[in-house]
Design a protein around this motif. Structure first.
Motif, PDB file in Angstrom:
ATOM      1  N   HIS A 197       1.060  -1.269  -0.069  1.00  0.00           N
ATOM      2  CA  HIS A 197      -0.120  -0.035   0.054  1.00  0.00           C
ATOM      3  C   HIS A 197       0.926   1.021   0.117  1.00  0.00           C
ATOM      4  N   ALA A 198       2.054   1.298   0.549  1.00  0.00           N
ATOM      5  CA  ALA A 198       2.880   2.282   0.383  1.00  0.00           C
ATOM      6  C   ALA A 198       3.593   2.633  -0.900  1.00  0.00           C
ATOM      7  N   THR A 199       3.938   1.621  -1.667  1.00  0.00           N
ATOM      8  CA  THR A 199       4.463   1.785  -2.865  1.00  0.00           C
ATOM      9  C   THR A 199       3.768   1.231  -4.232  1.00  0.00           C
ATOM     10  N   GLY A 200       2.683   0.520  -3.970  1.00  0.00           N
ATOM     11  CA  GLY A 200       1.611   0.308  -4.974  1.00  0.00           C
ATOM     12  C   GLY A 200       2.218  -1.075  -5.479  1.00  0.00           C
ATOM     13  N   ARG A 201       3.399  -1.562  -5.284  1.00  0.00           N
ATOM     14  CA  ARG A 201       3.741  -2.594  -6.041  1.00  0.00           C
ATOM     15  C   ARG A 201       3.693  -3.802  -4.967  1.00  0.00           C
ATOM     16  N   LEU A 202       3.568  -5.038  -5.775  1.00  0.00           N
ATOM     17  CA  LEU A 202       3.268  -6.304  -4.863  1.00  0.00           C
ATOM     18  C   LEU A 202       4.668  -6.702  -4.323  1.00  0.00           C
ATOM     19  N   PRO A 203       4.661  -7.119  -3.044  1.00  0.00           N
ATOM     20  CA  PRO A 203       6.172  -7.292  -2.526  1.00  0.00           C
ATOM     21  C   PRO A 203       6.474  -8.607  -3.244  1.00  0.00           C
ATOM     22  N   GLN A 204       8.159  -8.695  -3.460  1.00  0.00           N
ATOM     23  CA  GLN A 204       8.570  -9.499  -4.031  1.00  0.00           C
ATOM     24  C   GLN A 204       8.161 -11.086  -3.655  1.00  0.00           C
ATOM     25  N   GLU A 205       8.214 -11.117  -2.157  1.00  0.00           N
ATOM     26  CA  GLU A 205       7.959 -12.228  -1.501  1.00  0.00           C
ATOM     27  C   GLU A 205       6.594 -12.883  -1.871  1.00  0.00           C
ATOM     28  N   TRP A 206       5.678 -11.884  -2.095  1.00  0.00           N
ATOM     29  CA  TRP A 206       4.075 -12.496  -2.593  1.00  0.00           C
ATOM     30  C   TRP A 206       4.278 -12.935  -3.972  1.00  0.00           C
TER      31      TRP A 206
END
Length: 222
Positions: A197-206
């Motif tokens: 939610h801070a970056t708008g990018r899905l976390p790499q681990e996800w």
């Protein structure tokens, strides 16, 4: 008969059959009054306006039949209904299915939980706190209603309200525990959730988890 193949599946229809098994004949108004006195609106979605339609459907399928028609002065006629042998068999079979066979009913709260990642963690925390407050108000109301019902009814007639209270208390306990993990930062995956939610990018681990799921699916299809 399996639940999916029943001619009628409206729980209100089952309630009508049960009440007619207790006492026949009755007219729909008597049935409505009995349900109201027993506080069944907390357990069965009762639309008193549609009760007559439910009774007519039961008659159509020969689960109930007209016993007599009452006429009192200038009052409208009141048709009284009785349970038929087919209705008794359907009622007993239906009840046995419901009591013995667990059915996953896809509660909407479970849907929200499995999709809540789309909301920021802090918003979810506030919303869950709001839910807990609402549940506690509902529980207080049910406890008051249960105490009132127990003044005139044996416990066997109110056990479903006890069950509802137990389920609310269990949900409150679970949500409070989940909220504690969120607020103290121990919930696994919370950092990735915040980062999304801070970056708008899905976390790499996800993203890696998604890749692992596809790999497992391809291996299963091989």
């Amino acid at each position: 008969m399996a639940a999916g193949r029943r001619k009628l599946r409206n729980p209100l229809a089952l309630a009508v059959l049960v009440l007619l098994a207790e006492r026949s004949p009755m007219h729909p108004y008597e049935i409505a009054q009995t349900l109201r006195r027993r506080g069944k609106e907390y357990s069965i979605k009762i639309n008193y306006g549609s009760l007559y339609t439910v009774v007519q459907n039961l008659e159509k399928h020969r689960f109930v039949e007209v016993a007599d028609v009452q006429r009192q002065g200038n009052r409208p006629e009141r048709t009284r209904y009785a349970l038929t042998p087919a209705g008794r068999e359907e009622m007993l079979d239906w009840m046995a299915d419901i009591v013995a066979v667990p059915v996953h009913e896809f509660p909407i709260f479970e849907t929200a939980l499995c999709l809540m990642g789309v909301l920021p963690p802090d918003e979810v925390t506030a919303l869950l706190e709001q839910r807990v407050n609402t549940l506690e108000v509902q529980a207080a109301g049910l406890r008051g209603a249960l105490a009132k019902l127990c003044e005139t009814l044996p416990r066997v007639f109110v056990v479903e309200t006890e069950y509802q209270l137990h389920m609310i208390d269990a949900e409150v306990q679970w949500v409070r525990g989940f909220l504690k993990e969120m607020t103290d930062g121990t919930l696994e995956g919370l950092d990735g959730w915040r980062a999304w939610h801070a970056t708008g990018r899905l976390p790499q681990e996800w993203e890696q988890l998604e890749g692992e799921d596809h790999s497992r699916g391809d291996a299963a299809d091989a």
